[in-house]
Motif scaffolding. Structure first.
Motif, PDB file in Angstrom:
ATOM      1  N   HIS A 269    -104.682  45.163  -5.314  1.00 43.80           N
ATOM      2  CA  HIS A 269    -105.936  44.418  -5.160  1.00 43.80           C
ATOM      3  C   HIS A 269    -107.139  45.164  -4.963  1.00 43.80           C
ATOM      4  O   HIS A 269    -108.207  45.167  -5.295  1.00 43.80           O
ATOM      5  N   ARG A 270    -106.573  46.442  -3.814  1.00 39.58           N
ATOM      6  CA  ARG A 270    -108.175  46.971  -3.475  1.00 39.58           C
ATOM      7  C   ARG A 270    -108.232  48.149  -4.722  1.00 39.58           C
ATOM      8  O   ARG A 270    -109.624  48.480  -4.902  1.00 39.58           O
ATOM      9  N   MET A 271    -107.391  48.509  -5.582  1.00 42.01           N
ATOM     10  CA  MET A 271    -107.642  49.341  -6.735  1.00 42.01           C
ATOM     11  C   MET A 271    -108.450  48.486  -7.566  1.00 42.01           C
ATOM     12  O   MET A 271    -109.167  48.951  -8.333  1.00 42.01           O
ATOM     13  N   ALA A 272    -108.189  47.021  -7.534  1.00 40.85           N
ATOM     14  CA  ALA A 272    -108.855  46.222  -8.514  1.00 40.85           C
ATOM     15  C   ALA A 272    -110.237  45.906  -8.314  1.00 40.85           C
ATOM     16  O   ALA A 272    -111.039  45.692  -9.045  1.00 40.85           O
ATOM     17  N   TYR A 273    -110.259  45.704  -7.061  1.00 38.45           N
ATOM     18  CA  TYR A 273    -111.610  45.001  -6.501  1.00 38.45           C
ATOM     19  C   TYR A 273    -112.309  46.142  -5.633  1.00 38.45           C
ATOM     20  O   TYR A 273    -113.628  45.694  -4.970  1.00 38.45           O
ATOM     21  N   PHE A 274    -112.023  47.370  -5.464  1.00 38.76           N
ATOM     22  CA  PHE A 274    -112.910  48.133  -4.552  1.00 38.76           C
ATOM     23  C   PHE A 274    -113.200  49.610  -5.009  1.00 38.76           C
ATOM     24  O   PHE A 274    -112.175  49.965  -5.922  1.00 38.76           O
ATOM     25  N   ASP A 275    -114.277  50.031  -4.980  1.00 43.01           N
ATOM     26  CA  ASP A 275    -114.613  51.374  -5.493  1.00 43.01           C
ATOM     27  C   ASP A 275    -113.738  52.453  -4.683  1.00 43.01           C
ATOM     28  O   ASP A 275    -113.781  52.566  -3.516  1.00 43.01           O
ATOM     29  N   PRO A 276    -113.028  53.356  -5.390  1.00 38.73           N
ATOM     30  CA  PRO A 276    -112.116  54.209  -4.824  1.00 38.73           C
ATOM     31  C   PRO A 276    -112.875  55.583  -4.012  1.00 38.73           C
ATOM     32  O   PRO A 276    -112.264  55.679  -3.002  1.00 38.73           O
ATOM     33  N   LEU A 277    -114.240  55.698  -4.535  1.00 38.34           N
ATOM     34  CA  LEU A 277    -114.857  56.677  -3.741  1.00 38.34           C
ATOM     35  C   LEU A 277    -115.532  56.251  -2.378  1.00 38.34           C
ATOM     36  O   LEU A 277    -115.562  56.976  -1.376  1.00 38.34           O
ATOM     37  N   THR A 278    -116.297  55.124  -2.691  1.00 36.29           N
ATOM     38  CA  THR A 278    -117.173  54.734  -1.409  1.00 36.29           C
ATOM     39  C   THR A 278    -116.530  53.549  -0.504  1.00 36.29           C
ATOM     40  O   THR A 278    -116.846  53.189   0.392  1.00 36.29           O
ATOM     41  N   ASP A 279    -115.405  53.034  -1.042  1.00 33.37           N
ATOM     42  CA  ASP A 279    -114.441  52.044  -0.445  1.00 33.37           C
ATOM     43  C   ASP A 279    -115.354  50.624  -0.453  1.00 33.37           C
ATOM     44  O   ASP A 279    -115.173  49.845   0.346  1.00 33.37           O
ATOM     45  N   LEU A 280    -116.316  50.766  -1.278  1.00 29.81           N
ATOM     46  CA  LEU A 280    -117.327  49.411  -1.256  1.00 29.81           C
ATOM     47  C   LEU A 280    -116.577  48.458  -2.288  1.00 29.81           C
ATOM     48  O   LEU A 280    -115.725  49.001  -3.141  1.00 29.81           O
ATOM     49  N   PRO A 281    -116.626  47.345  -2.243  1.00 33.65           N
ATOM     50  CA  PRO A 281    -116.602  46.318  -3.337  1.00 33.65           C
ATOM     51  C   PRO A 281    -117.042  46.799  -4.827  1.00 33.65           C
ATOM     52  O   PRO A 281    -118.271  47.600  -4.717  1.00 33.65           O
ATOM     53  N   ASN A 282    -116.158  46.613  -5.747  1.00 43.49           N
ATOM     54  CA  ASN A 282    -116.629  47.533  -7.036  1.00 43.49           C
ATOM     55  C   ASN A 282    -117.372  46.155  -7.925  1.00 43.49           C
ATOM     56  O   ASN A 282    -117.746  45.115  -7.534  1.00 43.49           O
ATOM     57  N   ARG A 283    -117.714  46.535  -9.077  1.00 45.95           N
ATOM     58  CA  ARG A 283    -118.537  45.653 -10.046  1.00 45.95           C
ATOM     59  C   ARG A 283    -117.770  44.101 -10.102  1.00 45.95           C
ATOM     60  O   ARG A 283    -118.317  43.165 -10.135  1.00 45.95           O
TER      61      ARG A 283
END
Length: 713
Positions: A269-283
């Motif tokens: 879930h984290r890989m799908a919905y969070f940016d791995p660099l900044t740990d912010l929610p992704n697009r």
């Protein structure tokens, strides 16, 4: 029933036998009563009739003159232990209780439970032993079965335990001990809900379900004593009371550890919905949240805020300091954005140096939303003003922020994003390091842009695009080849030039699909020309957008097009823009070298208008520089433009690159270029873009001997 010599201090028992009624009572007992003398042979003085049912031998078989003794049928391995236990009990003046095995007259083994005591005379000497014998086999077997079942439950990998209906634990296997880290002594007698501090609502839901339906299945996360959490999949089963067995109703619980699965799901879930660099929610996570925010705004008639943040000088820092420094900078920006908002607000990274801030729809008026947005935007700009430490050095960073307010059901995710993006560009135009609200005046232009993008989607499927071909002519007037130019032939007859739709296609990403169509169509046309003797020497220049070239499978797609069309790659010239060269030099060079090995030529389009440096020109396998039209307009009247054109031609000559001038519209321009040493020309002086048939006619009419040197391909 063995001889005892021990003297006892308590008074002797009354000896002698009762009447016939006593014998009848004894014969009906579920066992046998005995009396044996305390002599050398433990002579059986009396045994009730029940001894035959126990041993298979009648009572007389153990009395004189028979030589059979009861001790002789005790299992040899048990005799010593039995004698020792009886001896110890008598020595303490206590009755004895023992259990042991015997061999019956038919050779079967039985378990016997014996209880008895010594009979003493007035002097305290033991004169006999009296006692009771019972068949203990069924009890012993049942006990063994229970022990076996308990052993098997202990060997189970799952946690298995039993509760009474009040939730108190009454059985706890080793699997439960291993999973929960609680030994049976700690668990048994405790209430399950108290042992793990389970939320009351969760426990009540499971308990109610098992009582009503007889079973409950579900998942529970339990807090252990070491402050860790174990995730379990549980099955609660109601075990009814058994009146015959005298047992009460219970709840059997089987629990499996699913922590690894739950942790894996959390990672996915984290890989799908969070940016791995900044740990912010992704697009993806942001778009979903924005969608729900719009629904909530429409439902509650409240105003929300979307802020689009773009770093002003990130590209320069990333290029000069390296990607590692750029990553550190993005991480620092992410943390500053998080500090600028509340926990209920959302900060997400869309990609690159683009961030968004979403403030939920809470305000009743647009004015209230605007004031909230201004406060957050000012905080962001203030935090950004502090230089970031990168590898011991300070680096300044600023941001341009576009703000749009949304409320009601007329907005979509796409429209809100586009408004915020448009406002961000207004902030950049205003000098950067500032914020701007979306101007409604921009709405009309934006709607037209949206409509254009929608129309582009159907243009490909409806086969509305066509290619025109503008001749490229050598210094001797011979046609060397052409540049493929796309046109949009609308169903209503209108012809739309690329300047009116390419930007929209690039903004929407549709340029990749359109570019693929252009490359395939152009290669198919070039393969057709190669089958004609008059045009088999022609080359064809094809524009490739930066987005298309940067696609991971661009090289593979291009090779497939070559194979499908049968074109000679040595006649293909791909035109790249200067902006592509500074995007990712290493990746760009690798792709160019791969295609170069197939024979493909490369031209640098619009040279002199972008970011090119001599280092790029030396590193990349280019074949041609194209002088941009903007320098040709005033080349005869402007000294600076004339100097630039001469410099480009000289540079190309020094690097061994062919130079082609675009936008040649007059003989004077052509003569100037010829005198400066330009290799080839393209422009209205010769012909504008022509349909395929028109170009073939022109090329055939201006046929010369195939060019030599660099023009030979």
């Amino acid at each position: 029933m063995t001889k005892r010599r021990t003297s006892l201090s308590h008074p002797p028992r009354q000896s002698g036998w009762g009447a016939l009624s006593l014998e009848m009572l004894l014969s009906n007992l579920p066992g046998a009563v005995y009396r044996c003398l305390n002599d050398a042979h433990s002579t059986m003085q009396f045994a009730s009739a029940g001894i035959e049912a126990l041993t298979g031998y009648p009572p007389d078989a153990f009395r004189p003159p028979s030589k059979l003794t009861y001790a002789s049928i005790i299992e040899p391995h048990d005799r010593v232990a039995v004698a020792a236990q009886i001896e110890a009990a008598i020595a303490e003046g206590k009755p004895y209780q023992v259990s042991y095995r015997i061999l019956t007259s038919k050779g079967a083994t039985k378990w016997i439970w014996e209880q008895g005591a010594a009979v003493v005379d007035a002097s305290g000497a033991i004169v006999a032993l009296e006692g009771f014998l019972a068949d203990y086999t069924s009890v012993k077997n049942a006990d063994a079965t229970i022990r076996e079942h308990a052993s098997m439950l202990d060997k189970a990998s799952d946690a298995i335990f039993v509760m009474n209906l009040a939730g108190t634990i009454i059985f706890w296997n080793k699997g439960a001990e291993g999973l929960f880290g609680v030994v049976p002594q700690q668990a048994i007698g405790c209430r399950y809900a108290d042992l793990f501090a389970i939320p009351v609502s969760g426990y009540r839901k499971a308990h109610h379900a098992v009582m009503v339906e007889g079973e409950w299945r579900g998942e529970m996360s339990l807090a252990l004593h070491d402050d860790t959490t174990v995730h379990t999949a549980m099955r609660w089963t109601l075990v009814p009371a058994d009146a015959d067995a005298g047992t009460s109703a219970k709840i059997l619980v089987i629990s499996s550890d699913i922590s690894e699965r739950k942790n894996a799901e959390a990672r996915v879930h984290r890989m799908a919905y969070f940016d791995p660099l900044t740990d912010l929610p992704n697009r993806a996570r942001f778009l979903d949240t924005l969608h729900h925010a719009l629904l909530g705004s429409a439902r509650n008639n409240r105003v929300g805020v979307l802020m689009f943040c773009d770093l002003d000088n990130f590209k320069s820092i990333n290029d000069t300091r390296g990607h590692a420094a750029g990553d550190c900078l993005l991480q620092a920006v992410a943390r500053r954005l998080e500090r600028s908002v509340r926990a209920t607000d959302m900060v997400a990274r869309l990609g690159g140096d683009e961030f968004v801030v979403l403030l939920p729809a809470e305000d009743e008026t647009f004015l209230g939303g605007a004031r909230r947005a201004e406060k957050v935007a000012s905080t962001i700009l203030e935090l950004m003003a502090t230089p970031v430490r990168l590898a011991g050095d300070s680096e300044s960073i600023t941001a341009s922020i576009g703000i749009t307010l949304f409320s009601g059901s007329n907005e979509t995710v796409e429209s809100v994003l586009m408004k915020a993006d448009a406002a961000m560009y207004q902030a950049k135009s205003a000098g950067r390091k500032t914020y701007r609200f979306f101007d409604p005046v921009m709405q009309e232009s934006m709607v037209a842009q949206l409509n254009l993008q929608l129309s582009l989607r159907s243009a490909l499927t409806d086969d509305e695009f066509v290619l025109y071909y503008q001749p490229q002519v050598g210094s001797d007037g011979a046609v060397l080849g052409a540049e493929a130019l796309i046109r949009w032939q609308c169903k209503d007859g209108r012809m739309i030039l690329p300047g009116d739709f390419i930007h929209a296609a690039e903004a929407s990403g549709q340029i990749v699909e359109i570019g693929h169509w252009v490359l395939a169509t152009a290669c198919k046309q070039l393969a057709h020309w190669s089958r004609c003797a008059a045009t088999q020497h022609l080359t064809l220049s094809i524009n490739i957008s930066a987005l298309q070239f940067l696609e991971a499978d661009f090289v593979t797609d291009t090779e497939e097009i070559f194979a499908a069309t049968g074109v000679d790659p040595r006649r293909v010239k791909l035109e790249l823009t200067e902006s592509l060269l500074v995007t990712d030099v290493v990746s760009t060079a690798e792709k160019m070298e791969h295609l170069k090995a197939l024979g493909v030529m490369f031209a640098l389009d619009d040279f002199g208008t972008g970011y090119s440096s001599l280092s790029y020109l030396r590193k990349l396998p280019l074949d041609q520089l194209k002088i941009d039209t903007t320098f040709m307009r005033d080349v005869l009247t402007s000294r600076s433009d004339a100097s630039i054109v001469r410099s480009i031609i000289a540079l190309g000559d020094s690097l061994g690159l062919e130079v082609l001038a675009e936008g040649v519209e007059s003989i004077g321009q052509r003569d100037f270029l010829h005198d400066a040493g330009c290799d080839a020309y393209q422009g209205f002086l010769y012909r504008p873009g022509l349909p395929a048939e028109g170009f073939m006619q022109y090329a055939t009419a201006h046929l010369r001997a195939p060019p030599i040197g660099r023009h030979a391909g």
